[in-house]
Design a protein around this motif. Structure first.
Motif, PDB file in Angstrom:
ATOM      1  N   ASN A  40      34.777  18.378 -16.111  1.00  0.00           N
ATOM      2  CA  ASN A  40      35.965  17.885 -15.542  1.00  0.00           C
ATOM      3  C   ASN A  40      35.866  16.155 -15.327  1.00  0.00           C
ATOM      4  N   TRP A  41      34.572  15.829 -14.894  1.00  0.00           N
ATOM      5  CA  TRP A  41      34.321  14.568 -14.223  1.00  0.00           C
ATOM      6  C   TRP A  41      32.864  14.232 -14.714  1.00  0.00           C
ATOM      7  N   THR A  42      32.893  12.927 -15.007  1.00  0.00           N
ATOM      8  CA  THR A  42      31.606  12.359 -15.221  1.00  0.00           C
ATOM      9  C   THR A  42      30.979  10.982 -14.530  1.00  0.00           C
ATOM     10  N   ALA A  43      29.909  10.738 -14.248  1.00  0.00           N
ATOM     11  CA  ALA A  43      29.558   9.628 -13.822  1.00  0.00           C
ATOM     12  C   ALA A  43      28.421   9.008 -14.442  1.00  0.00           C
ATOM     13  N   SER A  44      28.066   7.571 -13.936  1.00  0.00           N
ATOM     14  CA  SER A  44      26.965   6.941 -14.662  1.00  0.00           C
ATOM     15  C   SER A  44      25.548   7.607 -14.063  1.00  0.00           C
ATOM     16  N   LYS A  45      24.544   7.774 -14.750  1.00  0.00           N
ATOM     17  CA  LYS A  45      23.236   8.442 -14.260  1.00  0.00           C
ATOM     18  C   LYS A  45      22.933   7.946 -12.779  1.00  0.00           C
ATOM     19  N   PHE A  46      22.874   6.773 -12.939  1.00  0.00           N
ATOM     20  CA  PHE A  46      22.580   5.902 -11.299  1.00  0.00           C
ATOM     21  C   PHE A  46      23.307   6.641 -10.417  1.00  0.00           C
ATOM     22  N   VAL A  47      24.545   6.723 -10.404  1.00  0.00           N
ATOM     23  CA  VAL A  47      25.457   7.428  -9.431  1.00  0.00           C
ATOM     24  C   VAL A  47      25.272   8.875  -9.250  1.00  0.00           C
ATOM     25  N   ALA A  48      25.139   9.500 -10.545  1.00  0.00           N
ATOM     26  CA  ALA A  48      24.650  10.994 -10.480  1.00  0.00           C
ATOM     27  C   ALA A  48      23.358  11.160  -9.574  1.00  0.00           C
ATOM     28  N   LEU A  49      22.284  10.346  -9.926  1.00  0.00           N
ATOM     29  CA  LEU A  49      21.250  10.519  -9.170  1.00  0.00           C
ATOM     30  C   LEU A  49      21.339  10.329  -7.555  1.00  0.00           C
ATOM     31  N   LEU A  50      22.172   9.208  -7.341  1.00  0.00           N
ATOM     32  CA  LEU A  50      22.332   9.084  -5.799  1.00  0.00           C
ATOM     33  C   LEU A  50      23.245  10.200  -5.382  1.00  0.00           C
ATOM     34  N   VAL A  51      24.330  10.590  -5.992  1.00  0.00           N
ATOM     35  CA  VAL A  51      25.000  11.545  -5.388  1.00  0.00           C
ATOM     36  C   VAL A  51      24.467  12.761  -5.133  1.00  0.00           C
ATOM     37  N   ASN A  52      23.878  13.345  -6.117  1.00  0.00           N
ATOM     38  CA  ASN A  52      23.286  14.720  -6.114  1.00  0.00           C
ATOM     39  C   ASN A  52      22.186  14.810  -5.085  1.00  0.00           C
ATOM     40  N   ASN A  53      21.317  13.851  -5.010  1.00  0.00           N
ATOM     41  CA  ASN A  53      20.418  13.741  -4.132  1.00  0.00           C
ATOM     42  C   ASN A  53      20.751  13.139  -2.645  1.00  0.00           C
ATOM     43  N   GLY A  54      21.602  12.549  -2.720  1.00  0.00           N
ATOM     44  CA  GLY A  54      22.245  12.023  -1.552  1.00  0.00           C
ATOM     45  C   GLY A  54      22.785  13.126  -0.680  1.00  0.00           C
ATOM     46  N   MET A  55      23.513  13.674  -1.396  1.00  0.00           N
ATOM     47  CA  MET A  55      24.247  15.004  -0.769  1.00  0.00           C
ATOM     48  C   MET A  55      23.106  15.950  -0.331  1.00  0.00           C
ATOM     49  N   TYR A  56      22.071  16.195  -1.042  1.00  0.00           N
ATOM     50  CA  TYR A  56      21.099  17.308  -0.708  1.00  0.00           C
ATOM     51  C   TYR A  56      20.341  16.699   0.687  1.00  0.00           C
ATOM     52  N   ILE A  57      20.346  15.301   0.569  1.00  0.00           N
ATOM     53  CA  ILE A  57      19.451  14.982   1.899  1.00  0.00           C
ATOM     54  C   ILE A  57      20.450  15.209   3.150  1.00  0.00           C
ATOM     55  N   LEU A  58      21.744  14.717   2.915  1.00  0.00           N
ATOM     56  CA  LEU A  58      22.728  14.838   4.080  1.00  0.00           C
ATOM     57  C   LEU A  58      22.864  16.438   4.456  1.00  0.00           C
ATOM     58  N   LEU A  59      22.814  17.291   3.561  1.00  0.00           N
ATOM     59  CA  LEU A  59      22.922  18.537   3.829  1.00  0.00           C
ATOM     60  C   LEU A  59      21.700  19.277   4.713  1.00  0.00           C
ATOM     61  N   TYR A  60      20.604  18.747   4.239  1.00  0.00           N
ATOM     62  CA  TYR A  60      19.069  18.816   5.175  1.00  0.00           C
ATOM     63  C   TYR A  60      19.353  18.439   6.468  1.00  0.00           C
ATOM     64  N   LEU A  61      19.925  17.128   6.706  1.00  0.00           N
ATOM     65  CA  LEU A  61      20.155  16.496   8.033  1.00  0.00           C
ATOM     66  C   LEU A  61      20.987  17.292   8.828  1.00  0.00           C
ATOM     67  N   LEU A  62      22.290  18.017   7.983  1.00  0.00           N
ATOM     68  CA  LEU A  62      23.107  18.582   9.010  1.00  0.00           C
ATOM     69  C   LEU A  62      22.635  19.947   9.478  1.00  0.00           C
ATOM     70  N   LEU A  63      21.705  20.689   8.518  1.00  0.00           N
ATOM     71  CA  LEU A  63      21.350  22.009   8.814  1.00  0.00           C
ATOM     72  C   LEU A  63      20.222  21.817   9.926  1.00  0.00           C
ATOM     73  N   MET A  64      19.642  20.873   9.911  1.00  0.00           N
ATOM     74  CA  MET A  64      18.422  20.575  10.870  1.00  0.00           C
ATOM     75  C   MET A  64      18.912  20.073  12.204  1.00  0.00           C
ATOM     76  N   PHE A  65      19.846  19.257  12.417  1.00  0.00           N
ATOM     77  CA  PHE A  65      20.217  18.620  13.508  1.00  0.00           C
ATOM     78  C   PHE A  65      21.442  19.034  14.182  1.00  0.00           C
ATOM     79  N   SER A  66      22.180  19.673  13.479  1.00  0.00           N
ATOM     80  CA  SER A  66      23.505  20.524  14.120  1.00  0.00           C
ATOM     81  C   SER A  66      23.515  21.221  15.248  1.00  0.00           C
TER      82      SER A  66
END
Length: 210
Positions: A40-66
C-alpha cells in the motif's frame, strides 16, 4: 545481566542488518501491506532505514522510561519480572518484523500477511499468560476508569483479560490459514469483541462492588 543489555543488542542487530544490506535494497522499499499482502505504501530505502529503526528506538525508550514517570511506579516492583518479559516480547516482535520487512524488500519470498498476524497472535498469548500478574498502573494492562479506581476490579478484570488475550492470540495465529475473504472480518470482530468484554466486565464489577 543488566535488563537493558538484551533490548540494546536487539536494536544494534536490527540497525546492523539494515546497514549491511543497504546497498542491495531497491530504491523504493515497501512500508505497508494490505490484508491480502499487496503493498500500500513505499518509501526510499534511506527513509525506510530511518523510520523502521527510529520507531524501534522510540519504542524501546517508551518501554524503558514510562514506568519511571508513572504515578503508580512503585507497583512495578511487584510485577517487574512479568514486565521485563513483556518488554522482551514486544521488542522481539518488532525485531522480527524489521527483519522480515528487510528481507522481503531484498526479494526473498516471505509472506507478510502470514508473519504479522502470527507474530501478533503469539505476542497476545504471551501477554495473556502474564496479564493477571500486572498490578495497577497507568501504562500497561487493561486501563479503564473502573480498573484504575479499584484494585479488586483491576485484579478480576485482568484475570479474565488474560484468558481473552490467549484466545484472541490463537484466533489471530490461525487467520493466515483462512481464505482471504474471511481474514479481515474475523480479525476485526475478534479484536472488537476482545476489547469490549474486559471493558464491560470492569464496569459491571465496579457497579456491583459499589
Amino acid at each position: 545481566m543488566n535488563k537493558r543489555i538484551i533490548p540494546l543488542i536487539m536494536i544494534i542487530f536490527s540497525i546492523s542488518l539494515w546497514l549491511i544490506f543497504y546497498r542491495q535494497l531497491p530504491e523504493q522499499v515497501p512500508m505497508q501491506w494490505g490484508a491480502d499482502g499487496s503493498v500500500n505504501w513505499t518509501a526510499s530505502k534511506f527513509v525506510a532505514l530511518l523510520v523502521n529503526n527510529g520507531m524501534y528506538i522510540l519504542l524501546y525508550l517508551l518501554l524503558m522510561f514510562s514506568p519511571k514517570i508513572d504515578p503508580k511506579k512503585n507497583n512495578y516492583k511487584q510485577f517487574s519480572r512479568s514486565y521485563e518479559i513483556m518488554v522482551y516480547a514486544i521488542l522481539g516482535l518488532f525485531l522480527i518484523i524489521n527483519v522480515v520487512v528487510l528481507f522481503k524488500s531484498l526479494g526473498y519470498p516471505l509472506e507478510i500477511n502470514f508473519f504479522i498476524p502470527f507474530l501478533i497472535g503469539l505476542l497476545l498469548m504471551i501477554f495473556g499468560n502474564y496479564m493477571q500478574t500486572i498490578k495497577p498502573n497507568w501504562f500497561i494492562g487493561i486501563r479503564t476508569p473502573w480498573t484504575l479506581d479499584n484494585e479488586t476490579v483491576w485484579r478480576k478484570t485482568h484475570r479474565l483479560g488474560g484468558k481473552i488475550f490467549i484466545i484472541l492470540g490463537l484466533i489471530l495465529m490461525i487467520t493466515p490459514f483462512l481464505s482471504d475473504q474471511y481474514v479481515l472480518p474475523v480479525t476485526l470482530i475478534s479484536v472488537i469483541v476482545g476489547s469490549l468484554i474486559p471493558t464491560i466486565y470492569s464496569f459491571y464489577l465496579y457497579r456491583k462492588l459499589k
